[in-house]
Structures are given as structure tokens and as C-alpha cells.
Design an enzyme around this catalytic site. Structure first.
Site, PDB file in Angstrom:
ATOM      1  N   GLU A   1      83.082  88.212 103.933  1.00 13.14           N
ATOM      2  CA  GLU A   1      82.623  86.562 103.820  1.00 13.14           C
ATOM      3  C   GLU A   1      84.457  85.880 104.429  1.00 13.14           C
ATOM      4  O   GLU A   1      85.017  86.034 103.152  1.00 13.14           O
ATOM      5  CB  GLU A   1      83.045  86.337 102.106  1.00 13.14           C
ATOM      6  CG  GLU A   1      81.651  86.734 102.335  1.00 13.14           C
ATOM      7  CD  GLU A   1      81.142  86.182 100.562  1.00 13.14           C
ATOM      8  OE1 GLU A   1      81.677  86.254  99.996  1.00 13.14           O
ATOM      9  OE2 GLU A   1      79.833  86.105 100.471  1.00 13.14           O
TER      10      GLU A   1
ATOM     11  N   GLU B   1      74.020  90.460 101.970  1.00  9.72           N
ATOM     12  CA  GLU B   1      73.691  90.549 100.570  1.00  9.72           C
ATOM     13  C   GLU B   1      73.387  88.713 100.408  1.00  9.72           C
ATOM     14  O   GLU B   1      72.686  88.521 101.134  1.00  9.72           O
ATOM     15  CB  GLU B   1      75.212  89.573 100.402  1.00  9.72           C
ATOM     16  CG  GLU B   1      75.888  90.680 100.117  1.00  9.72           C
ATOM     17  CD  GLU B   1      77.368  90.274  99.612  1.00  9.72           C
ATOM     18  OE1 GLU B   1      77.449  88.997  98.450  1.00  9.72           O
ATOM     19  OE2 GLU B   1      78.130  90.867  99.846  1.00  9.72           O
TER      20      GLU B   1
HETATM   21  C1  BG6 Z   1      79.611  87.600  97.065  1.00  9.01           C
HETATM   22  C2  BG6 Z   1      80.488  88.378  97.721  1.00  9.01           C
HETATM   23  O1  BG6 Z   1      80.481  85.907  97.954  1.00  9.01           O
HETATM   24  O2  BG6 Z   1      79.041  87.001  96.174  1.00  9.01           O
HETATM   25  C3  BG6 Z   1      80.432  89.280  96.199  1.00  9.01           C
HETATM   26  O3  BG6 Z   1      80.591  88.808  98.610  1.00  9.01           O
HETATM   27  C4  BG6 Z   1      80.066  88.602  95.328  1.00  9.01           C
HETATM   28  O4  BG6 Z   1      81.659  90.386  95.643  1.00  9.01           O
HETATM   29  C5  BG6 Z   1      78.664  88.266  95.630  1.00  9.01           C
HETATM   30  O5  BG6 Z   1      79.890  89.628  93.915  1.00  9.01           O
HETATM   31  C6  BG6 Z   1      78.234  86.611  94.305  1.00  9.01           C
HETATM   32  O6  BG6 Z   1      79.000  87.171  93.482  1.00  9.01           O
HETATM   33  P1  BG6 Z   1      78.961  86.644  92.491  1.00  9.01           P
HETATM   34  O7  BG6 Z   1      80.241  86.205  91.692  1.00  9.01           O
HETATM   35  O8  BG6 Z   1      77.412  86.892  91.090  1.00  9.01           O
HETATM   36  O9  BG6 Z   1      78.996  88.342  92.002  1.00  9.01           O
END
Ligand code: BG6
Length: 481
Positions: free
Chosen positions: A175, A379
Site C-alpha cells: 500500500e 487483500e
Molecule cells: C490494509 C493493510 O490496509 O488493510 C493490512 O495492508 C491491514 O496490513 C488491512 O491489516 C486491514 O486493515 P485492519 O485495520 O482491519 O487490520
């Protein structure tokens, strides 16, 4: 369904959120090792000195460091074809500027990759995922210092040579566009800071801070381009991608001002993407920097470096969409990186993230139309509270529904003609949330017995979604019910 035969079904993690073993076998401390746990209402704190009475969730994570064989076996049981993970920079170079790598760190990742290969799982390795050595923050002020490029390249060189025959797919920075926002000041930029919550969840957007962010980003772009070039020289078979926090942004109304605002903010997907995919700063940079009132230093030869290290594929995270409006009255919505206003047509998760599978199809089309290179969704997922029944089962149909709807929309995008090559949902095994530092916000197919206070056996168990995803993969996306 029409997923390509060789589609990469899998799951994603990051060392700082699940590995643990934070000071074992010669590992140094990373910036995230200095972040305490929080909740949705209570910010995480950054402390320069590790305090004995505070809880730092990365220190134990979910103890993948000692349980990786069991975890990879569970991924294999689900049929994973790809496993996204990151390397903890400080396990390889404890301070970041050391001359010699830490052999025990190198051995650890070698065993992980060998374990994956044993099951035919392709590793997808993020080289830097919020794991900057703390020493580089303290001594150099992080990425704002150009020296970090050399430290990063030395680190990449070590990884590329060491794992030349074990890893093929790499991502240079997680990111990377988070560094355009305050949330990236510590985690991505590694900027020196005082103890406190402010910078973690929102430092100031002053001219000085914006200059710092875009200067640091420029250094990361150079580092990324150099890494791509180096990787291809070391092994021409390497496939190296960028990773962008994907934001799907709609105008709240058909007011042309809302439309223009949304168009402008969609640039969060393109600013970094253009530089990493096309090898040059986009056309809108000058006006954007002028409006910020900033300028950055670009050295002679930098533009050539950017051109010489274009990525092979684009990857993104995608969780939600938001709307933009000039109407001050419209309610603000919550979210960790993609801020905006509520969309009345969408529902939100317990953490206020607006669920929008069709937004993913929309975004994939926009990205592919611009870049025309393969795309991976590395993701995606639903952070939710899970309930363990008396018999140990976990009925997470809400997670299944979320993922099913997103897989359907990826499939629609593929039918539209978008070259999507993989899907690795986030937190395939429960892990620490980056925004809140809690365990309660779970994404996994695999449940980990650990609560927000750090209590629990760390035992793993299969949720309903585990069995569901196994069927999805076995049918190559044909069986979603
Ligand atoms: C992304 C990141 O922004 O979102 C991860 O690359 C992160 O590291 C994921 O865990 C989900 O966000 P959160 O705050 O729910 O863990």
C-alpha cells in the site's frame, strides 16, 4: 464462472501482524513493534521506548514464528495455490544499515518457502509491509532520507539472491500510496516522532508534512524501480508488482462539483500506480504539488531510474468504497485509509467500512483500462467479531457472503476482459488489526484463540468459511454456495 485454470487462489498476511517472535534469534525492532494495541474507539500509541506495562500486539502476533508448519498445512488443506506474506526486514537486517544479514532470519524464511513448496503453494512476498527497522527511523528519519534507498536495495539483493529459486512473485511496498496520507507517517514513512497517538491515526497535513511525505515517497519509487531492475537481473523469471490501497470513490450526487471531487480523489489509485507501472509522474502532479504548495527534490537520473524499473503487475487491496461531496452536512463515514461520506445504497461493517462488491468490479475495470497489465487482488475481506459455539464451531456466514459477493464481481470483471490473475483474501488466519491493534476484528478462515488482552491458547480451529473456501478453490470458483 470463468476463472482462468491457473488462477492464484490463496490468502494474505503480513509479518508485523502475525509473526511474533519480535526479538528472537537476532531480530531487531521494527516501527510497528513500538505500537500498542487499541480499539475502534481508542487510538494505538507509538512509544519510542518499549514500556513494560503496555501491550504491543506485534510482539507475539499469533505466533506464526513457532507454528508456521501447522498454519501452512492448514492453508494447504484449503487448497491454497498462493500464500502472500511479508518478510520482516529486521529479521534479516536488525538495524537496517547493518553490513551482514542475520543468518537465523534467512534460515527462517527459507524453511517457510520450502514448506510452501512442499504443498505446491506459490509464495507471494511483500518486501516491505509496515516493518521498517526502528533504527532507520531514529537515526535517519526514515524514508525522507535518501540513504534508505541503499539500505532497501541491499536488503532486496540479499532476498533475491537467497531465495532466487524459492520465490518468484514479489511486491516491493505494501500500500505504497498510504504514505500520501497521515496514516503512513510512521508505518510507511518511518518518520521520527514523539510518543503519542496523533501521528498513528492522523498527523497534520501541513505543508512541511506533505513535503516530507512526497519526498519520502519519491525515495520509495526510486527504491522500488531499482528493486524491479535488480530482481530481473538476478532472475529473469521473477514477477514483481506494485501494491496500492485501492479506493473506489463515487460522486455522492450528480452535482458536477461532486463528480470532479470524486474524479480527483480517484487519483489515490493512479498517482503511485502511474509511477510504478508507467515509470513516470502523472500529468496532474504539477498542479497537485502547486495546490499543496510543495516541491520535492528529484535528482539527475531519477527519471531514468523510474523508467527502467516498471512493475510486471498491479496489485491492490480492496475493502470498501466511499463517496465524495461538497455537501458539508452529509455524514462522515469511518474507515482506515479510504475516508469519505456514506453511500445510502450500501451497508457497513461493524468497523464502519462500507461493503461494496460492485465497487471492486468498477475499480478493476478502471485500473485495467489505464494500465493493461495483469492485476491481483491481494487483500479483501470482512473484519468481524466471531462467536465460538459450545462445540467449538464458528458459523461465519457473514464472511462467506462478503467474500462470495466479491468473488462474483471479480468474475464479472474477468468476463469484462480484465486480466485478474489472483485473489488472496486478507488475514486468511486471524491476525492483529493494523488500524486498531486488536484481535477482535477477525478476517480469517482459521480462528486463533487469542483475545484483545492477549489471553488465549493460540490454538487454531476451522471456521465454516474454511470449508466453504476449500470448495471454492477445488471448483476453481464454480462452487460458491
Ligand atoms: C490494509 C493493510 O490496509 O488493510 C493490512 O495492508 C491491514 O496490513 C488491512 O491489516 C486491514 O486493515 P485492519 O485495520 O482491519 O487490520
Amino acid at each position: 464462472m470463468s476463472f482462468p485454470k491457473e488462477f492464484f487462489w490463496g490468502g494474505a498476511t503480513a509479518a508485523n501482524q502475525f509473526e511474533g517472535g519480535w526479538n528472537e534469534d537476532g531480530k531487531g525492532d521494527s516501527v510497528c513493534d513500538h505500537m500498542t494495541s487499541g480499539t475502534v474507539d481508542k487510538h494505538r500509541y507509538f512509544t519510542n521506548i518499549i514500556q513494560s506495562d503496555a501491550q504491543y500486539p506485534s510482539h507475539e502476533g499469533i505466533d506464526f514464528y513457532h507454528r508456521y508448519k501447522e498454519d501452512i498445512a492448514l492453508f494447504a488443506e484449503m487448497g491454497f495455490r498462493m500464500f502472500r506474506m511479508s518478510i520482516n526486514w529486521t529479521r534479516i537486517f536488525p538495524n537496517g544499515d547493518d553490513e551482514i544479514p542475520n543468518q537465523k532470519g534467512l534460515d527462517f524464511y527459507k524453511s517457510i518457502f520450502e514448506e510452501c513448496r512442499k504443498y505446491g503453494i506459490e509464495p507471494l512476498v511483500t518486501i516491505s509491509h509496515y516493518e521498517l527497522p526502528y533504527h532507520l527511523m531514529k537515526k535517519y528519519d526514515g524514508w525522507v532520507n535518501r540513504k534508505c534507498i541503499d539500505f532497501y536495495i541491499q536488503y532486496c539483493n540479499t532476498l533475491f539472491v537467497e531465495y532466487k529459486d524459492l520465490v518468484k512473485y514479489w511486491l516491493t511496498f505494501n500500500e505504497i500510496n498510504c504514505l500520501t496520507m497521515s496514516i503512513g507517517d510512521i508505518l510507511s514513512g518511518g518518520f521520527k516522532c514523539e510518543d503519542g497517538p496523533a501521528q498513528v491515526m492522523g498527523g497534520q497535513d501541513t505543508k512541511e508534512q506533505l513535503t516530507k511525505r512526497y519526498q519520502a515517497l519519491h525515495h520509495q519509487f526510486i527504491a522500488s524501480a531499482k528493486a524491479v531492475k535488480l530482481g530481473h537481473e538476478i532472475n529473469p523469471e521473477f514477477v514483481i508488482g506494485c501494491m496500492i490501497a485501492g479506493g473506489c470513490i463515487y460522486p455522492y450526487s450528480c452535482n458536477p462539483d461532486d463528480v470532479l471531487l470524486a474524479q480527483k480523489d480517484m487519483r489515490m489509485n493512479y498517482f503511485c500506480g502511474d509511477i510504478q507501472v508507467r515509470g513516470e509522474y502523472p500529468y496532474f502532479t504539477k498542479r497537485m504539488f502547486d495546490e499543496f504548495g510543495i516541491s520535492i527534490s528529484i535528482e539527475d537520473g531519477d527519471r531514468e531510474i523510474l523508467k527502467s524499473g516498471k512493475v510486471d503487475f498491479y496489485s491492490l487491496s480492496y475493502y470498501m468504497s466511499t463517496c465524495r461531496t461538497i455537501d458539508e452536512e452529509v455524514l462522515k463515514t469511518a474507515g482506515n485509509v479510504v475516508m469519505g461520506v456514506n453511500n445510502p445504497y450500501l451497508k457497513s461493517s461493524d468497523w464502519g467500512w462500507q461493503i461494496d462488491p460492485k465497487g471492486l468490479r468498477y475499480l478493476l475495470n478502471e485500473l485495467y483500462g489505464r494500465y493493461e497489465i495483469p492485476i491481483m487482488v491481494v487483500e479483501n475481506g470482512l473484519g468481524a467479531i466471531d462467536k465460538v459455539e459450545v462445540d467449538g464451531s464458528i458459523h461465519d456466514n457473514y464472511r462467506i457472503n462478503y467474500l462470495r459477493d466479491h468473488i462474483n464481481q471479480i468474475n464479472e470483471a474477468i468476463k469484462d476482459g480484465v486480466d485478474v490473475i489472483g485473489f488472496t483474501p486478507w488475514g486468511c488466519i486471524d491476525l492483529v488489526s493494523i488500524s486498531t491493534g486488536e484481535m477482535k476484528k477477525r478476517y480469517g478462515f482459521i480462528y486463533v484463540d487469542k483475545d484483545n488482552d492477549g489471553n488465549g491458547t493460540l490454538d487454531r480451529s476451522r471456521k465454516d468459511s474454511f470449508y466453504w473456501y476449500k470448495k471454492v478453490i477445488a471448483s476453481n470458483g464454480d462452487t460458491l454456495y
